[in-house]
Design an enzyme around this catalytic site. Structure first.
Site, PDB file in Angstrom:
ATOM      1  N   HIS A  72       0.876  -1.193   0.000  1.00  0.00           N
ATOM      2  CA  HIS A  72       0.000   0.000   0.000  1.00  0.00           C
ATOM      3  C   HIS A  72       0.905   1.233   0.000  1.00  0.00           C
ATOM      4  CE1 HIS A  72      -3.841   2.126   1.474  1.00  0.00           C
ATOM      5  NE2 HIS A  72      -2.951   3.070   1.217  1.00  0.00           N
ATOM      6  N   HIS A 106       1.617   5.341  -1.680  1.00  0.00           N
ATOM      7  CA  HIS A 106       1.263   6.520  -2.476  1.00  0.00           C
ATOM      8  C   HIS A 106       2.540   7.112  -3.062  1.00  0.00           C
ATOM      9  CE1 HIS A 106      -2.887   6.682  -0.921  1.00  0.00           C
ATOM     10  NE2 HIS A 106      -2.337   6.153   0.161  1.00  0.00           N
ATOM     11  N   LEU A 107       2.609   7.175  -4.383  1.00  0.00           N
ATOM     12  CA  LEU A 107       3.783   7.776  -5.036  1.00  0.00           C
ATOM     13  C   LEU A 107       3.481   9.137  -5.629  1.00  0.00           C
ATOM     14  CD1 LEU A 107       5.462   4.740  -6.878  1.00  0.00           C
ATOM     15  CD2 LEU A 107       6.212   5.884  -4.773  1.00  0.00           C
ATOM     16  N   ARG A 108       2.186   9.521  -5.703  1.00  0.00           N
ATOM     17  CA  ARG A 108       1.785  10.818  -6.292  1.00  0.00           C
ATOM     18  C   ARG A 108       2.224  10.901  -7.748  1.00  0.00           C
ATOM     19  NH1 ARG A 108      -1.275  10.812  -1.869  1.00  0.00           N
ATOM     20  NH2 ARG A 108      -0.317  11.715  -0.029  1.00  0.00           N
ATOM     21  N   ASN A 168      -5.117   7.266  -6.010  1.00  0.00           N
ATOM     22  CA  ASN A 168      -5.870   8.491  -5.672  1.00  0.00           C
ATOM     23  C   ASN A 168      -5.143   9.756  -6.119  1.00  0.00           C
ATOM     24  OD1 ASN A 168      -3.915   8.084  -3.640  1.00  0.00           O
ATOM     25  ND2 ASN A 168      -5.132   9.126  -2.077  1.00  0.00           N
ATOM     26  N   LYS A 182      -9.188  -0.370  -5.802  1.00  0.00           N
ATOM     27  CA  LYS A 182      -9.276   0.291  -4.502  1.00  0.00           C
ATOM     28  C   LYS A 182     -10.634   0.947  -4.322  1.00  0.00           C
ATOM     29  CE  LYS A 182      -7.746   2.012  -0.606  1.00  0.00           C
ATOM     30  NZ  LYS A 182      -6.658   2.936  -0.318  1.00  0.00           N
ATOM     31  N   HIS A 202     -10.539   1.063   1.716  1.00  0.00           N
ATOM     32  CA  HIS A 202     -10.316   2.054   2.777  1.00  0.00           C
ATOM     33  C   HIS A 202     -11.532   1.894   3.689  1.00  0.00           C
ATOM     34  CE1 HIS A 202      -8.796   5.946   4.455  1.00  0.00           C
ATOM     35  NE2 HIS A 202      -9.995   5.832   5.018  1.00  0.00           N
ATOM     36  N   HIS A 230      -4.635  -0.679   5.787  1.00  0.00           N
ATOM     37  CA  HIS A 230      -4.238   0.078   6.987  1.00  0.00           C
ATOM     38  C   HIS A 230      -5.205  -0.103   8.154  1.00  0.00           C
ATOM     39  CE1 HIS A 230      -7.023   2.752   5.003  1.00  0.00           C
ATOM     40  NE2 HIS A 230      -6.133   3.268   4.194  1.00  0.00           N
ATOM     41  N   LEU A 288      -5.130   9.025   7.963  1.00  0.00           N
ATOM     42  CA  LEU A 288      -6.423   8.349   7.992  1.00  0.00           C
ATOM     43  C   LEU A 288      -6.245   6.908   7.532  1.00  0.00           C
ATOM     44  CD1 LEU A 288      -8.656  11.198   6.559  1.00  0.00           C
ATOM     45  CD2 LEU A 288      -8.782  10.209   8.860  1.00  0.00           C
ATOM     46  N   ASP A 297       1.291   2.569   3.524  1.00  0.00           N
ATOM     47  CA  ASP A 297       0.481   3.782   3.346  1.00  0.00           C
ATOM     48  C   ASP A 297       1.366   5.020   3.440  1.00  0.00           C
ATOM     49  OD1 ASP A 297      -1.754   5.256   2.763  1.00  0.00           O
ATOM     50  OD2 ASP A 297      -2.549   5.245   4.800  1.00  0.00           O
ATOM     51  N   HIS A 303       3.009  14.363   1.804  1.00  0.00           N
ATOM     52  CA  HIS A 303       2.412  15.688   1.600  1.00  0.00           C
ATOM     53  C   HIS A 303       3.493  16.698   1.948  1.00  0.00           C
ATOM     54  CE1 HIS A 303      -1.855  14.518   1.204  1.00  0.00           C
ATOM     55  NE2 HIS A 303      -1.603  13.596   2.117  1.00  0.00           N
ATOM     56  N   ALA A 327      -4.059  14.585   5.581  1.00  0.00           N
ATOM     57  CA  ALA A 327      -3.803  13.306   6.245  1.00  0.00           C
ATOM     58  C   ALA A 327      -2.736  12.549   5.475  1.00  0.00           C
ATOM     59  CB  ALA A 327      -5.088  12.481   6.296  1.00  0.00           C
TER      60      ALA A 327
HETATM   61  O1  DOR Z   1      -3.451   9.298   5.708  1.00  0.00           O
HETATM   62  C1  DOR Z   1      -3.797   9.001   4.580  1.00  0.00           C
HETATM   63  N1  DOR Z   1      -3.231   9.569   3.495  1.00  0.00           N
HETATM   64  N2  DOR Z   1      -4.770   8.111   4.419  1.00  0.00           N
HETATM   65  C2  DOR Z   1      -5.285   7.846   3.225  1.00  0.00           C
HETATM   66  O2  DOR Z   1      -6.189   7.062   3.155  1.00  0.00           O
HETATM   67  C3  DOR Z   1      -4.830   8.569   2.013  1.00  0.00           C
HETATM   68  C4  DOR Z   1      -3.482   9.069   2.194  1.00  0.00           C
HETATM   69  C5  DOR Z   1      -3.086  10.095   1.148  1.00  0.00           C
HETATM   70  O3  DOR Z   1      -3.297   9.832  -0.039  1.00  0.00           O
HETATM   71  O4  DOR Z   1      -2.568  11.144   1.516  1.00  0.00           O
HETATM   72 ZN    ZN Z   2      -3.359   5.053   1.514  1.00  0.00          ZN
END
Ligand code: DOR
Ligand code: ZN
Length: 353
Positions: free
Chosen positions: A20, A22-24, A48, A106, A143, A181, A226, A254, A258, A270
Site C-alpha cells: 500500500h 502513495h507515489l503521487r 488516488n 481500490k 479504505h 491500513h 487516515l 500507506d 504531503h 492526512a
Molecule cells: O493518511 C492518509 N493519506 N490516508 C489515506 O487514506 C490517504 C493518504 C493520502 O493519499 O494522503
Molecule cells: Zn493510503
C-alpha cells in the site's frame, strides 16, 4: 530463508514488498519513488491522483511515469490499482487485470480521505463490478471507514465493517478483500476470523503511534493520517497481529507524502511519509517484541502469497547498530519540504546499502 538469529548484528531478508503505497505524480513522484525502489522489490500503488486512476489506459500511463522515476539499476516493480467509481467499466477493469497490468482495485468511500471525492457513495451501485471482480479473481482493497458525519471518527472503521464490509462479503463470498491500513482490534479480529480470502495491511506508523501521539501536549500534524491512530489497546492489537506470523497480515506502509506546507496548515492533510525508514522501524519493533523471526513473513512473504506472486529473488540486509539512528532529514522537493516519520523511540537498525 532462515532469518539470522537476533544475537547477530544483521538480518537478511528477501527484498520486501509494500502492499500500500502513495507515489503521487510529477515532482513528488520523482522524489519519493527512488526511496521506495531502493529498499523494496514491489509496491502496490494507490490510484488516488487528481484525477484518479480509473481506467486501464490511465493505469498504464501512470505505470510508465513511475518507471521513468525508478533509478537505473534498481529492481522495482510497481503493481497498479484502479480507483473504483460508481461508473467504473467492469469490462475494462477485468481486461486490465487479466492482462497483468492491474493487480487490485481500490474502494474509497467518497469523502473518506485524500482525493476520495470520486469514490463510492452507494455501495449497491458497484455490486455488479464487485461480482465481476470476484469472478475474475481481482482483489478489492478497501479504505475501511464510513463517512457518515454522525459516526465518531474513532469508530468509523468498526462501523464500516458492520455496515459495509461484512454485508458485501456475505453477498459475494468469493470476493477477495484486503482491509487496508487496519487500525483497530475490531479490524484485526474480523480479518483473523475471516478465512483465507480476507487479509489486512498494517502500516508502520500505526505500530508506533496511538492517538495521544497526535493530541497530547500539543497537536502534531505529522502524526495525522487516515484512518486516524486509535487508543493504545488498538495499537497493541496491531503489534500482536503484525508479529503473530499469521499469513493474513502483511506490510502496507500507506507512506503518503504531503508537503510540510500542506500538513502544517489550518486544515492539514492526512498522511505520513514513512518510506525511507519503514524497514528500520519495523526491525526495531519486531526485535522489541522478540519477533525478528516473523519480520520476513510480514514484509516479504505473506503479501506475495496473498497476491499470488513469488517472493522476490533479491535480498535486503538490515544491520543492528549501537548508536540510535537519526530520523531521516526532511526531503527537499521543488515545491517545498517533506518531513519523514519520526517513530518517537530510538531506532537501532538501518538498511545496509
Ligand atoms: O493518511 C492518509 N493519506 N490516508 C489515506 O487514506 C490517504 C493518504 C493520502 O493519499 O494522503
Ligand atoms: Zn493510503
Amino acid at each position: 530463508m532462515t532469518p539470522t538469529p537476533t544475537s547477530t548484528k544483521t538480518l537478511t531478508l528477501p527484498r520486501p514488498d509494500d502492499w500500500h503505497l502513495h507515489l503521487r505524480d510529477g515532482d513528488m513522484l520523482d522524489v519519493v519513488t527512488p526511496e521506495t525502489a531502493a529498499q523494496f522489490g514491489r509496491a502496490l500503488i494507490m490510484p488516488n491522483l487528481v484525477p484518479p486512476v480509473v481506467s486501464g489506459a490511465e493505469a498504464e500511463a501512470y505505470r510508465s511515469r513511475i518507471m521513468a522515476a525508478v533509478p537505473v539499476g534498481l529492481d522495482f516493480t510497481p503493481m497498479m490499482t484502479l480507483y473504483l467509481t460508481e461508473t467504473t467499466d467492469a469490462d475494462d477493469l477485468v481486461a486490465a487485470a487479466q492482462s497483468g497490468l492491474v493487480t487490485a482495485v481500490k474502494l474509497y468511500p467518497a469523502g473518506a480521505t485524500t482525493n476520495s471525492a470520486s469514490g463510492v457513495r452507494d455501495i449497491d451501485k458497484v455490486m455488479p463490478v464487485l461480482e465481476a471482480m470476484a469472478d475474475a479473481g481481482v482483489p478489492l482493497c478497501v479504505h475501511g471507514e464510513v463517512t457518515d458525519p454522525q459516526v465518531d471518527i474513532f469508530d468509523r472503521e468498526a462501523v464500516f465493517i458492520e455496515r459495509v464490509l461484512d454485508p458485501v462479503r456475505r453477498r459475494i463470498p468469493r470476493l477477495r478483500v484486503v482491509m487496508e491500513h487496519v487500525t483497530t482490534s475490531d479490524g484485526i479480529d474480523y480479518v483473523r476470523d475471516g478465512g483465507p480470502d480476507i487479509a489486512a495491511t498494517i502500516t508502520t506508523h500505526h505500530l508506533f503511534i496511538n492517538r495521544n501521539h497526535i493530541l497530547a501536549g500539543g497537536i502534531r500534524p505529522h502524526y495525522y493520517c487516515l484512518p486516524v491512530a486509535k487508543r493504545e489497546t488498538h495499537r497493541i492489537a496491531l503489534v500482536e497481529a503484525a508479529t503473530s506470523g499469521l499469513p493474513g497480515f502483511f506490510l502496507g506502509t500507506d507512506s503518503a507524502p504531503h508537503l510540510d506546507s500542506a500538513k502544517l496548515a489550518e486544515c492539514g492533510c492526512a498522511g505520513i511519509y514513512t518510506a525511507p525508514n519503514t524497514l528500520a522501524c519495523l526491525a526495531q519493533m519486531f526485535e522489541q517484541h522478540d519477533a525478528l523471526a516473523k519480520l520476513e513473513g510480514f514484509v516479504s512473504g505473506h503479501g506475495a502469497a496473498f497476491y499470488g506472486v513469488p517472493v522476490n529473488a533479491g535480498t535486503v540486509m538490515l544491520e543492528r547498530v549501537d548508536t540510535p539512528q537519526p530520523v531521516p532529514a526532511p526531503r527537499s522537493t521543488p515545491e517545498g519540504m517533506l518531513t519523514v516519520f519520526d517513530p518517537g523511540v530510538p531506532i537501532h537498525w538501518r538498511v545496509r546499502t
